[in-house]
Enzyme design. Structure first.
Site, PDB file in Angstrom:
ATOM      1  N   ASP A 158      11.131  -8.535  -3.584  1.00 49.53           N
ATOM      2  CA  ASP A 158      10.182  -8.074  -4.592  1.00 49.53           C
ATOM      3  C   ASP A 158       8.886  -7.602  -3.915  1.00 49.53           C
ATOM      4  O   ASP A 158       8.308  -6.577  -4.281  1.00 49.53           O
ATOM      5  CB  ASP A 158       9.910  -9.235  -5.559  1.00 49.53           C
ATOM      6  CG  ASP A 158       9.037  -8.814  -6.720  1.00 49.53           C
ATOM      7  OD1 ASP A 158       9.248  -7.703  -7.233  1.00 49.53           O
ATOM      8  OD2 ASP A 158       8.152  -9.591  -7.106  1.00 49.53           O
ATOM      9  N   ASN A 172       8.658   0.274 -15.500  1.00 52.69           N
ATOM     10  CA  ASN A 172       8.081  -0.608 -16.515  1.00 52.69           C
ATOM     11  C   ASN A 172       8.150  -0.099 -17.947  1.00 52.69           C
ATOM     12  O   ASN A 172       7.881  -0.845 -18.875  1.00 52.69           O
ATOM     13  CB  ASN A 172       6.621  -0.926 -16.176  1.00 52.69           C
ATOM     14  CG  ASN A 172       6.515  -2.044 -15.165  1.00 52.69           C
ATOM     15  OD1 ASN A 172       7.528  -2.589 -14.730  1.00 52.69           O
ATOM     16  ND2 ASN A 172       5.302  -2.393 -14.782  1.00 52.69           N
ATOM     17  N   GLU A 191      14.273  -6.357 -16.485  1.00 54.54           N
ATOM     18  CA  GLU A 191      13.434  -7.449 -15.968  1.00 54.54           C
ATOM     19  C   GLU A 191      12.789  -8.154 -17.162  1.00 54.54           C
ATOM     20  O   GLU A 191      12.680  -9.367 -17.216  1.00 54.54           O
ATOM     21  CB  GLU A 191      12.367  -6.872 -15.037  1.00 54.54           C
ATOM     22  CG  GLU A 191      11.503  -7.919 -14.356  1.00 54.54           C
ATOM     23  CD  GLU A 191      10.385  -7.294 -13.545  1.00 54.54           C
ATOM     24  OE1 GLU A 191      10.188  -7.698 -12.405  1.00 54.54           O
ATOM     25  OE2 GLU A 191       9.689  -6.396 -14.069  1.00 54.54           O
ATOM     26  N   SER A 233       4.865   4.071 -14.444  1.00 51.08           N
ATOM     27  CA  SER A 233       5.363   5.207 -13.654  1.00 51.08           C
ATOM     28  C   SER A 233       6.158   6.177 -14.527  1.00 51.08           C
ATOM     29  O   SER A 233       5.899   7.390 -14.531  1.00 51.08           O
ATOM     30  CB  SER A 233       6.229   4.709 -12.497  1.00 51.08           C
ATOM     31  OG  SER A 233       7.342   3.970 -12.972  1.00 51.08           O
ATOM     32  N   HIS A 289      -1.719   1.830 -16.881  1.00 54.57           N
ATOM     33  CA  HIS A 289      -1.176   0.478 -16.781  1.00 54.57           C
ATOM     34  C   HIS A 289      -1.713  -0.323 -17.963  1.00 54.57           C
ATOM     35  O   HIS A 289      -1.559   0.081 -19.101  1.00 54.57           O
ATOM     36  CB  HIS A 289      -1.569  -0.110 -15.415  1.00 54.57           C
ATOM     37  CG  HIS A 289      -0.671  -1.191 -14.918  1.00 54.57           C
ATOM     38  ND1 HIS A 289      -0.699  -2.449 -15.441  1.00 54.57           N
ATOM     39  CD2 HIS A 289       0.260  -1.214 -13.936  1.00 54.57           C
ATOM     40  CE1 HIS A 289       0.196  -3.207 -14.814  1.00 54.57           C
ATOM     41  NE2 HIS A 289       0.799  -2.476 -13.883  1.00 54.57           N
ATOM     42  N   TRP A 310      -5.233  -4.549  -5.024  1.00 56.39           N
ATOM     43  CA  TRP A 310      -4.032  -4.428  -5.849  1.00 56.39           C
ATOM     44  C   TRP A 310      -3.672  -2.955  -5.969  1.00 56.39           C
ATOM     45  O   TRP A 310      -2.529  -2.560  -5.869  1.00 56.39           O
ATOM     46  CB  TRP A 310      -4.291  -5.048  -7.227  1.00 56.39           C
ATOM     47  CG  TRP A 310      -3.165  -4.789  -8.190  1.00 56.39           C
ATOM     48  CD1 TRP A 310      -1.964  -5.445  -8.244  1.00 56.39           C
ATOM     49  CD2 TRP A 310      -3.120  -3.795  -9.210  1.00 56.39           C
ATOM     50  NE1 TRP A 310      -1.176  -4.903  -9.231  1.00 56.39           N
ATOM     51  CE2 TRP A 310      -1.856  -3.893  -9.846  1.00 56.39           C
ATOM     52  CE3 TRP A 310      -4.025  -2.823  -9.660  1.00 56.39           C
ATOM     53  CZ2 TRP A 310      -1.478  -3.061 -10.902  1.00 56.39           C
ATOM     54  CZ3 TRP A 310      -3.645  -2.003 -10.711  1.00 56.39           C
ATOM     55  CH2 TRP A 310      -2.388  -2.128 -11.320  1.00 56.39           C
ATOM     56  N   ARG A 339      -2.657 -11.780  -9.704  1.00 56.48           N
ATOM     57  CA  ARG A 339      -1.652 -11.557  -8.671  1.00 56.48           C
ATOM     58  C   ARG A 339      -1.685 -12.694  -7.649  1.00 56.48           C
ATOM     59  O   ARG A 339      -2.621 -13.495  -7.636  1.00 56.48           O
ATOM     60  CB  ARG A 339      -1.927 -10.228  -7.934  1.00 56.48           C
ATOM     61  CG  ARG A 339      -1.654  -8.983  -8.762  1.00 56.48           C
ATOM     62  CD  ARG A 339      -0.191  -8.850  -9.130  1.00 56.48           C
ATOM     63  NE  ARG A 339       0.121  -7.662  -9.919  1.00 56.48           N
ATOM     64  CZ  ARG A 339       0.144  -7.606 -11.252  1.00 56.48           C
ATOM     65  NH1 ARG A 339      -0.181  -8.660 -11.966  1.00 56.48           N
ATOM     66  NH2 ARG A 339       0.486  -6.498 -11.889  1.00 56.48           N
TER      67      ARG A 339
HETATM   68  C1  LIG Z   1       0.006  -2.207  -7.744  1.00 53.97           C
HETATM   69  C2  LIG Z   1       0.675  -1.417  -8.813  1.00 53.97           C
HETATM   70  C3  LIG Z   1       1.898  -1.820  -9.286  1.00 53.97           C
HETATM   71  C4  LIG Z   1       2.553  -1.084 -10.237  1.00 53.97           C
HETATM   72  N1  LIG Z   1       3.784  -1.485 -10.631  1.00 53.97           N
HETATM   73  C5  LIG Z   1       4.505  -0.718 -11.457  1.00 53.97           C
HETATM   74  C6  LIG Z   1       5.857  -1.059 -11.752  1.00 53.97           C
HETATM   75  O1  LIG Z   1       6.379  -2.072 -11.283  1.00 53.97           O
HETATM   76  N2  LIG Z   1       6.551  -0.217 -12.554  1.00 53.97           N
HETATM   77  C7  LIG Z   1       6.008   0.906 -13.081  1.00 53.97           C
HETATM   78  O2  LIG Z   1       6.706   1.638 -13.788  1.00 53.97           O
HETATM   79  N3  LIG Z   1       4.718   1.257 -12.824  1.00 53.97           N
HETATM   80  C8  LIG Z   1       3.966   0.468 -12.026  1.00 53.97           C
HETATM   81  N4  LIG Z   1       2.673   0.817 -11.729  1.00 53.97           N
HETATM   82  C9  LIG Z   1       2.040   1.929 -12.463  1.00 53.97           C
HETATM   83  C10 LIG Z   1       2.259   3.318 -11.842  1.00 53.97           C
HETATM   84  O3  LIG Z   1       2.120   3.247 -10.471  1.00 53.97           O
HETATM   85  C11 LIG Z   1       1.225   4.267 -12.441  1.00 53.97           C
HETATM   86  O4  LIG Z   1       1.291   4.172 -13.842  1.00 53.97           O
HETATM   87  C12 LIG Z   1       1.453   5.726 -12.062  1.00 53.97           C
HETATM   88  O5  LIG Z   1       1.530   5.868 -10.677  1.00 53.97           O
HETATM   89  C13 LIG Z   1       0.321   6.584 -12.623  1.00 53.97           C
HETATM   90  O6  LIG Z   1       0.557   7.919 -12.292  1.00 53.97           O
HETATM   91  P1  LIG Z   1      -0.658   8.919 -11.981  1.00 53.97           P
HETATM   92  O7  LIG Z   1      -0.042  10.234 -11.687  1.00 53.97           O
HETATM   93  O8  LIG Z   1      -1.677   8.833 -13.045  1.00 53.97           O
HETATM   94  O9  LIG Z   1      -1.339   8.332 -10.655  1.00 53.97           O
HETATM   95  P2  LIG Z   1      -0.737   8.207  -9.197  1.00 53.97           P
HETATM   96  O10 LIG Z   1       0.734   8.116  -9.227  1.00 53.97           O
HETATM   97  O11 LIG Z   1      -1.482   7.111  -8.550  1.00 53.97           O
HETATM   98  O12 LIG Z   1      -1.117   9.590  -8.499  1.00 53.97           O
HETATM   99  C14 LIG Z   1      -2.438   9.994  -8.223  1.00 53.97           C
HETATM  100  C15 LIG Z   1      -2.363  11.225  -7.346  1.00 53.97           C
HETATM  101  O13 LIG Z   1      -3.631  11.854  -7.268  1.00 53.97           O
HETATM  102  C16 LIG Z   1      -3.894  12.199  -5.908  1.00 53.97           C
HETATM  103  N5  LIG Z   1      -5.347  12.312  -5.802  1.00 53.97           N
HETATM  104  C17 LIG Z   1      -6.274  11.359  -5.996  1.00 53.97           C
HETATM  105  N6  LIG Z   1      -7.501  11.868  -5.840  1.00 53.97           N
HETATM  106  C18 LIG Z   1      -7.351  13.179  -5.540  1.00 53.97           C
HETATM  107  C19 LIG Z   1      -8.249  14.241  -5.265  1.00 53.97           C
HETATM  108  N7  LIG Z   1      -9.576  14.062  -5.296  1.00 53.97           N
HETATM  109  N8  LIG Z   1      -7.744  15.464  -4.977  1.00 53.97           N
HETATM  110  C20 LIG Z   1      -6.393  15.682  -4.947  1.00 53.97           C
HETATM  111  N9  LIG Z   1      -5.505  14.703  -5.202  1.00 53.97           N
HETATM  112  C21 LIG Z   1      -5.978  13.478  -5.511  1.00 53.97           C
HETATM  113  C22 LIG Z   1      -3.244  11.085  -5.130  1.00 53.97           C
HETATM  114  O14 LIG Z   1      -3.033  11.431  -3.774  1.00 53.97           O
HETATM  115  C23 LIG Z   1      -1.943  10.938  -5.905  1.00 53.97           C
HETATM  116  O15 LIG Z   1      -1.022  11.928  -5.510  1.00 53.97           O
HETATM  117  C24 LIG Z   1       1.967   0.078 -10.781  1.00 53.97           C
HETATM  118  C25 LIG Z   1       0.704   0.475 -10.334  1.00 53.97           C
HETATM  119  C26 LIG Z   1       0.053  -0.266  -9.366  1.00 53.97           C
HETATM  120  C27 LIG Z   1      -1.272   0.180  -8.880  1.00 53.97           C
END
Ligand SMILES: Cc1cc2nc3c(=O)[nH]c(=O)nc-3n(C[C@H](O)[C@H](O)[C@H](O)COP(=O)(O)OP(=O)(O)OC[C@H]3O[C@@H](n4cnc5c(N)ncnc54)[C@H](O)[C@@H]3O)c2cc1C
Length: 627
Positions: A352, A62, A126, A435, A389, A218, A249
């Site tokens: 999708d 994204n 997209e 992501s 997000h 979600w 959604r």
């Molecule tokens: C439904 C949905 C659709 C999305 N669609 C898109 C898309 O189409 N394109 C795009 O680019 N992005 C998309 N995103 C956004 C993307 O997924 C997030 O921005 C990204 O994953 C955030 O990264 P993060 O590392 O902060 O969290 P995450 O990737 O969610 O990672 C969190 C990590 O923390 C760990 N964790 C949690 N609690 C603990 C704990 N207490 N102890 C140890 N480990 C823990 C989890 O196991 C995980 O490994 C979407 C998100 C969602 C929810």
């Protein structure tokens, strides 16, 4: 007393979480750690290959700015985020991520991710910022690179260890503690610097999917507010805790709508057939200047649909059939070509979902939905906390070292607690990183944290007595259960304790009914929020009576305590901000208008570990000059 073995791990950099931002931290930090003879340790509550929000895969990246092709500039991205968040964004952070994100995406491609290209070899978009991918193995590819980097630098990875509390030495974070979700082991991680990257929070609010649908949401159910809890308990200043995210959604299985709106150019309509974005266009005047500029902020798009629902015009529908047929119509003079195009569009529509929300494909199949023949219901979901997000909640972090930003106290992305860094959902006011941007921000953190360790890293000083006290508190629910479970015929009903599910139901009820959840049609007010705070007092009191029959339940207990803290920070900040700024995320009925004069600012909060008191504050918005 629960007899857990204590496992002590010493490291230089500790990474908490294994998702996109944590993998970014790991990949970059390992490189610099190896050069400096330092150790990197990553801890994930799940298995790195399929943990976090991208566990199931995604169909689009994204955030891609496209600087090399002259498609956009980083300044364009800053303007886009400012607009979508109704003026409230940390432009220094957004800019910093934007200028690093393209190289992150190029790394993803190098590591084996298939990004769609057209006949000329150009990425298929997209939307303006989104790239289409074959993304069912997206997380595995990014995790593999992180694992390789850590292995190459001689670091360690701990999977299935749930992190609960920060370890503090005054205003400095010196590590973290948690427990194995499989064995009777209590982990103590001592570190010179810690990066929190444990995602956002779901199930703080009562979900639409209850009963047989419970567990569907979600947002993946395993991100439970650990980042917010960790940073709050570490005494770090937090920001945008009121800026939750409500996605619209496909109803009940939460299937994504991005491809429908952006790729298929589909319309969303009320049950009467009116397109709320057109019918209610005048409402956008009330939210100027943001309502009148393009793209219309996500929350305002939500809001126009919510107005239809309030007026009794629901359910809302996505006009899938109309969109598909309109695209295929271009081939109507060529019956063979038309048939082929229809098949292709149908496949794309299903794929999708199969890429990232398989349950939506199940639901469509169960309800005999043929998207090319009939529209499908959409709805605003329950609120989530996902700062990466379109929400913005997270820690208040230091800006990039080379930018002239007013928000700077040292190393990039360091919290106001020393030696604690935050990335992805854990860092606030820098929405729309998704992501790729979360990974890029992780890389920024990885480099900054190693720099901090090289320049200032000191052996962590951990108070042994305090550590023992924390261990006892974390394991107490197991002892409580054993002590009292035989006093009643059913262990689920007991005057001496409550179980995680009962506790979670109560939290969700408070949030749903008083803090603007689905039941309250996303509306709240000072009186409602005050009432939520009264009920929180009892909930907090009862959190000390949680009981767990096994390790699984112990994890659930602490996940819900963490959710409770996220919920409280949210309620307090909505109370503090006396206006309505994001009406499609929450509507404060007693202050129904946006107040640019008094509230064009960040609303920050901090819990003081010494006094146990919360402080609220306003922080000025800084716009990058000329942008
Ligand atoms: C439904 C949905 C659709 C999305 N669609 C898109 C898309 O189409 N394109 C795009 O680019 N992005 C998309 N995103 C956004 C993307 O997924 C997030 O921005 C990204 O994953 C955030 O990264 P993060 O590392 O902060 O969290 P995450 O990737 O969610 O990672 C969190 C990590 O923390 C760990 N964790 C949690 N609690 C603990 C704990 N207490 N102890 C140890 N480990 C823990 C989890 O196991 C995980 O490994 C979407 C998100 C969602 C929810």
């Amino acid at each position: 007393m629960a007899n857990f073995e204590t496992v002590e791990v010493s490291t230089d950099l500790l990474i908490l979480g294994g998702g996109f931002s944590a993998c970014g931290v790991a990949t970059e930090a390992a490189y610099w750690a190896k050069k400096n003879g330092l150790k990197v340790t990553l801890v994930d509550k799940a298995a790195l290959d399929r943990s976090g929000a991208v566990a199931m895969g995604l169909s689009a990246i994204n955030q891609y700015v496209g600087v090399k092709d002259g498609e956009n500039t980083c300044e364009d991205y800053v303007r886009y985020v400012r607009q979508d968040l109704m003026g409230i964004s940390r432009e220094d952070l957004v800019y910093n991520i934007a200028r690093h994100v393209d190289s992150t995406v190029h790394l993803f491609e190098k590591w084996g991710l298939k990004i769609w290209t057209d006949e000329e070899g150009k990425y298929v978009h997209e939307g303006r910022w989104q790239l289409m991918i074959n993304g069912e193995s997206y997380k595995i590819i990014i995790a593999e690179a992180a694992k390789n980097a850590i292995a190459d630098a001689g670091g360690e990875i701990y999977e299935r260890v749930f992190i609960v509390e920060p370890l503090l030495d005054g205003n400095k974070c010196v590590g973290a503690v948690g427990f194995s979700t499989r064995e009777e082991k209590f982990y103590v991680f001592k570190a010179k610097a810690t990066a929190i990257a444990a995602g956002g929070a779901v199930h703080v609010f009562r979900p639409r999917s209850v009963g047989e649908g419970f567990g569907r949401s979600w947002y993946p159910p395993f991100n439970t507010g650990s980042s917010a809890y960790f940073t709050i308990k570490a005494g770090a200043e937090m920001t945008c805790q009121e800026v939750r995210f409500i996605p619209v959604r496909f109803k009940d299985a939460y299937g994504p709508v991005g491809a429908w709106f952006l790729l298929f150019k589909s319309r969303a309509i009320s049950a009467e057939g009116g397109e709320y974005m057109a019918v209610r266009k005048d409402e956008l005047q009330n939210w100027a200047p943001y309502g009148l500029a393009k793209p219309i902020p996500a929350n305002l798009r939500n809001y126009l649909g919510m107005l239809d629902v309030d007026a009794g015009l629901g359910p809302l529908y996505m006009e899938t059939a109309e969109a598909i047929n309109k695209i295929a119509d271009a081939y109507k003079d060529d019956p063979k070509g038309y048939k082929k195009k229809m098949k292709e569009l149908e496949a794309e529509a299903w794929e999708d979902f199969l890429d990232m929300t398989i349950s939506q494909a199940h639901l469509w199949a169960a309800l005999n939905v043929k998207p090319e023949e009939k529209h499908s219901e959409i709805a605003a979901c329950e609120p989530y906390f996902i700062g990466s997000h379109s929400g913005a909640s997270g820690a208040w972090v230091s800006g990039p070292e080379d930018m002239d930003t007013p928000y700077k106290w040292g190393y990039a992305n360091m919290c106001t607690t020393e030696a604690l860094f935050a990335a992805g959902d854990a860092s606030g006011a820098s929405s729309h990183k998704f992501s790729s941007g979360s990974h890029a921000e992780g890389r920024i953190v990885g480099k900054a944290a190693i720099k901090y360790i090289v320049e200032k890293g000191a052996e962590p000083n951990v108070d042994a007595a305090k550590l023992e006290e924390i261990k006892n508190t974390i394991l107490a629910p197991l002892d409580r259960y054993q002590e009292f479970c035989k006093l009643t015929t059913s262990p689920e009903v007991n005057p001496n304790y409550l179980l995680w599910r009962q506790f979670m139901d109560r939290l969700q009820k408070i949030m749903d009914e008083y803090a603007g959840g689905v039941t309250a049609a996303f509306k709240t007010s000072k009186a409602n929020l005050d009432r939520a705070m009264e009920l929180f007092d009892f909930l907090k009191e009862d959190s000390e009576k949680l009981a767990a029959e096994d390790i699984y339940s112990l994890e659930r207990c602490w996940e819900n305590v963490q959710r409770m803290w996220q919920g409280e920070a949210h309620v307090r900040t909505m109370l503090f901000r006396e206006e309505t700024r994001w009406p499609g995320y929450y509507f404060r009925a007693d202050t129904p208008k946006m107040d640019e004069e008094n509230w064009h600012c960040f609303a920050n909060c901090r819990w003081d570990p010494a006094s146990g008191e919360w402080e609220m504050s306003k922080k000025d918005i800084w716009n990058i000059p000329g942008v």
